[in-house]
Write a protein that holds these residues in place. Sequence first.
Motif, PDB file in Angstrom:
ATOM      1  N   GLN A 222      -1.052 -43.578  42.787  1.00 38.89           N
ATOM      2  CA  GLN A 222      -0.684 -42.408  41.940  1.00 38.89           C
ATOM      3  C   GLN A 222      -1.131 -41.288  42.631  1.00 38.89           C
ATOM      4  N   THR A 223      -2.458 -41.314  42.879  1.00 39.66           N
ATOM      5  CA  THR A 223      -3.403 -40.137  43.637  1.00 39.66           C
ATOM      6  C   THR A 223      -2.892 -39.584  44.870  1.00 39.66           C
ATOM      7  N   ALA A 224      -2.562 -40.728  45.673  1.00 37.90           N
ATOM      8  CA  ALA A 224      -2.028 -40.469  47.018  1.00 37.90           C
ATOM      9  C   ALA A 224      -0.504 -39.721  46.810  1.00 37.90           C
ATOM     10  N   SER A 225       0.156 -40.142  45.884  1.00 42.69           N
ATOM     11  CA  SER A 225       1.503 -39.506  45.784  1.00 42.69           C
ATOM     12  C   SER A 225       1.283 -38.073  45.215  1.00 42.69           C
ATOM     13  N   MET A 226       0.498 -37.801  44.322  1.00 43.89           N
ATOM     14  CA  MET A 226       0.058 -36.468  43.822  1.00 43.89           C
ATOM     15  C   MET A 226      -0.303 -35.528  44.913  1.00 43.89           C
ATOM     16  N   THR A 227      -1.016 -36.005  45.862  1.00 43.27           N
ATOM     17  CA  THR A 227      -1.717 -35.269  46.771  1.00 43.27           C
ATOM     18  C   THR A 227      -1.008 -35.305  48.279  1.00 43.27           C
ATOM     19  N   LYS A 228       0.288 -35.838  48.280  1.00 48.51           N
ATOM     20  CA  LYS A 228       0.726 -36.003  49.409  1.00 48.51           C
ATOM     21  C   LYS A 228       1.321 -34.596  50.084  1.00 48.51           C
ATOM     22  N   GLY A 229       0.961 -34.619  51.485  1.00 48.80           N
ATOM     23  CA  GLY A 229       1.229 -33.259  52.387  1.00 48.80           C
ATOM     24  C   GLY A 229       0.183 -32.267  52.216  1.00 48.80           C
ATOM     25  N   THR A 230      -0.983 -32.484  51.273  1.00 48.73           N
ATOM     26  CA  THR A 230      -1.824 -31.582  51.244  1.00 48.73           C
ATOM     27  C   THR A 230      -3.053 -31.819  52.267  1.00 48.73           C
ATOM     28  N   GLY A 231      -3.280 -32.985  52.856  1.00 46.91           N
ATOM     29  CA  GLY A 231      -4.376 -32.960  53.705  1.00 46.91           C
ATOM     30  C   GLY A 231      -5.503 -33.809  53.056  1.00 46.91           C
ATOM     31  N   ILE A 232      -5.259 -33.947  51.689  1.00 46.16           N
ATOM     32  CA  ILE A 232      -6.558 -34.472  50.947  1.00 46.16           C
ATOM     33  C   ILE A 232      -6.996 -36.033  51.456  1.00 46.16           C
ATOM     34  N   SER A 233      -7.924 -36.282  51.733  1.00 49.56           N
ATOM     35  CA  SER A 233      -8.562 -37.397  52.233  1.00 49.56           C
ATOM     36  C   SER A 233      -8.607 -38.640  51.301  1.00 49.56           C
ATOM     37  N   MET A 234      -7.736 -39.438  51.303  1.00 49.04           N
ATOM     38  CA  MET A 234      -7.951 -40.879  50.495  1.00 49.04           C
ATOM     39  C   MET A 234      -9.169 -41.649  50.891  1.00 49.04           C
ATOM     40  N   ARG A 235      -9.501 -41.668  51.969  1.00 49.11           N
ATOM     41  CA  ARG A 235     -10.985 -42.231  52.301  1.00 49.11           C
ATOM     42  C   ARG A 235     -12.002 -41.711  51.695  1.00 49.11           C
ATOM     43  N   TYR A 236     -12.061 -40.322  51.666  1.00 50.85           N
ATOM     44  CA  TYR A 236     -13.067 -39.691  50.821  1.00 50.85           C
ATOM     45  C   TYR A 236     -13.017 -39.777  49.354  1.00 50.85           C
ATOM     46  N   TYR A 237     -11.879 -40.017  48.823  1.00 44.65           N
ATOM     47  CA  TYR A 237     -11.626 -40.232  47.437  1.00 44.65           C
ATOM     48  C   TYR A 237     -12.207 -41.561  46.999  1.00 44.65           C
ATOM     49  N   VAL A 238     -11.688 -42.696  47.856  1.00 42.01           N
ATOM     50  CA  VAL A 238     -12.216 -44.150  47.552  1.00 42.01           C
ATOM     51  C   VAL A 238     -13.669 -44.245  47.698  1.00 42.01           C
ATOM     52  N   GLY A 239     -14.301 -43.467  48.645  1.00 46.87           N
ATOM     53  CA  GLY A 239     -15.822 -43.619  48.752  1.00 46.87           C
ATOM     54  C   GLY A 239     -16.394 -42.988  47.570  1.00 46.87           C
ATOM     55  N   PHE A 240     -16.073 -41.745  47.131  1.00 44.63           N
ATOM     56  CA  PHE A 240     -16.511 -41.114  45.995  1.00 44.63           C
ATOM     57  C   PHE A 240     -16.278 -41.883  44.691  1.00 44.63           C
ATOM     58  N   ARG A 241     -15.056 -42.678  44.443  1.00 44.22           N
ATOM     59  CA  ARG A 241     -14.766 -43.520  43.329  1.00 44.22           C
ATOM     60  C   ARG A 241     -15.601 -44.647  43.437  1.00 44.22           C
ATOM     61  N   LEU A 242     -16.060 -45.162  44.346  1.00 48.70           N
ATOM     62  CA  LEU A 242     -16.885 -46.316  44.566  1.00 48.70           C
ATOM     63  C   LEU A 242     -18.217 -45.834  44.199  1.00 48.70           C
ATOM     64  N   LEU A 243     -18.735 -44.866  44.615  1.00 44.66           N
ATOM     65  CA  LEU A 243     -20.279 -44.505  44.275  1.00 44.66           C
ATOM     66  C   LEU A 243     -20.270 -44.127  42.719  1.00 44.66           C
ATOM     67  N   GLN A 244     -18.950 -43.558  42.286  1.00 43.99           N
ATOM     68  CA  GLN A 244     -18.970 -43.393  40.798  1.00 43.99           C
ATOM     69  C   GLN A 244     -19.113 -44.709  40.011  1.00 43.99           C
TER      70      GLN A 244
ATOM     71  N   VAL B  33     -14.302 -50.741  35.928  1.00 46.06           N
ATOM     72  CA  VAL B  33     -13.039 -50.681  36.344  1.00 46.06           C
ATOM     73  C   VAL B  33     -12.226 -49.217  36.068  1.00 46.06           C
ATOM     74  N   THR B  34     -12.450 -48.785  34.852  1.00 44.36           N
ATOM     75  CA  THR B  34     -12.269 -47.663  34.476  1.00 44.36           C
ATOM     76  C   THR B  34     -12.736 -46.472  35.278  1.00 44.36           C
ATOM     77  N   ALA B  35     -13.867 -46.500  35.896  1.00 44.16           N
ATOM     78  CA  ALA B  35     -14.329 -45.357  36.746  1.00 44.16           C
ATOM     79  C   ALA B  35     -13.718 -45.639  38.112  1.00 44.16           C
ATOM     80  N   PHE B  36     -13.399 -46.689  38.459  1.00 45.02           N
ATOM     81  CA  PHE B  36     -12.778 -46.919  39.757  1.00 45.02           C
ATOM     82  C   PHE B  36     -11.238 -46.248  39.644  1.00 45.02           C
ATOM     83  N   GLY B  37     -10.589 -46.974  38.536  1.00 47.98           N
ATOM     84  CA  GLY B  37      -8.983 -46.519  38.225  1.00 47.98           C
ATOM     85  C   GLY B  37      -7.980 -47.406  38.995  1.00 47.98           C
ATOM     86  N   GLY B  38      -8.541 -48.379  39.598  1.00 45.57           N
ATOM     87  CA  GLY B  38      -7.571 -49.382  40.149  1.00 45.57           C
ATOM     88  C   GLY B  38      -6.671 -49.083  41.353  1.00 45.57           C
TER      89      GLY B  38
END
Length: 305
Positions: A269-291, A258-263
């Motif tokens: 909150q991450t999507a809010s911090m990176t808004k307008g930068t083009g950073i991929s939330m799909r990549y983020y979620v995939g990486f967090r699931l692997l972690q 649970v802690t590794a994923f972040g909920g």
Amino acid sequence: MKKRLSICIILLFILFILIYPRDCVAAAANGLVLWYENILPALLPFSIFSNIFIQSGYLDDMIRAASPFLNRLFFNHPQAAYPIAAGFLFGFPIGSKTTADLMRKGKITLREANILCAMCNNISPVFVSSYLLMSSLGLFDKTWITYAVLYLPPLICGLFALRFEKTAKFHKKEASRSNLNFQIIDAAIMNGFETLLKLGGYIMLFSLLAQMCVRMAGNHELVLLCLSGVTEITNGIHVIAQSPALPMAVKYPVIIGVTAFGGLSGLAQTASMTKGTGISMRYYVGFRLLQTLLSTALACLVIRF
């Protein structure tokens, strides 16, 4: 479809507030107290100084001076040093914020930003040692091994991914243009408060969602455990740790996962911090699931010894 789902969620929130006003007030108050007493004093000073550090150009000077060492350590990606250090030391959501700030300043490429955001946006060591291990599980002797379980998988995977990324052209040496004035300081203060106010809003909303999950689960403990863990990690860790039906051999790996994923709260909150930068939330979620998979597997091994 997405629009209809959003409308349904908003209406569900409003209906819950009307039916259970006392629960909603208590949940919102708990979320705001958590933000005011823990998040705001811990992250606001660093957020302000981080903005000053980046906007003034002093970060470029330091990285330029240490580039021979940083190039070897981070595979010719010296700019990665700052978000990695900030994210792993100060924790979520500083990792995503510093990455987004560097992306907006043109210091890193989008591909680098995707990797760094997913790699660095971890729960802080202070939260892990104090709340997760001591307050919730009482595992005082597993602090350092838990750090390894949570932080080594994203660090190794992130550095491995960075190794195959090309270095951006603007990483080359250039003349120093560092400067510090009150305009930069004022902008850094305003940016810091704006960032933390957003976090406070998200924490409050997901505290309401967590309370809604408690009501929806009723007496079904398994449903409550799943919903709480996926929704918001602070409440999820508490619910899982207090469950009498789960032995420690199950609690520890589940809480680590649970802690590794972040909920969902962490994702929003991450999507809010990176808004307008083009950073991929799909990549983020995939990486967090692997972690999550790697950290949970390591936790299963650790708790047996």
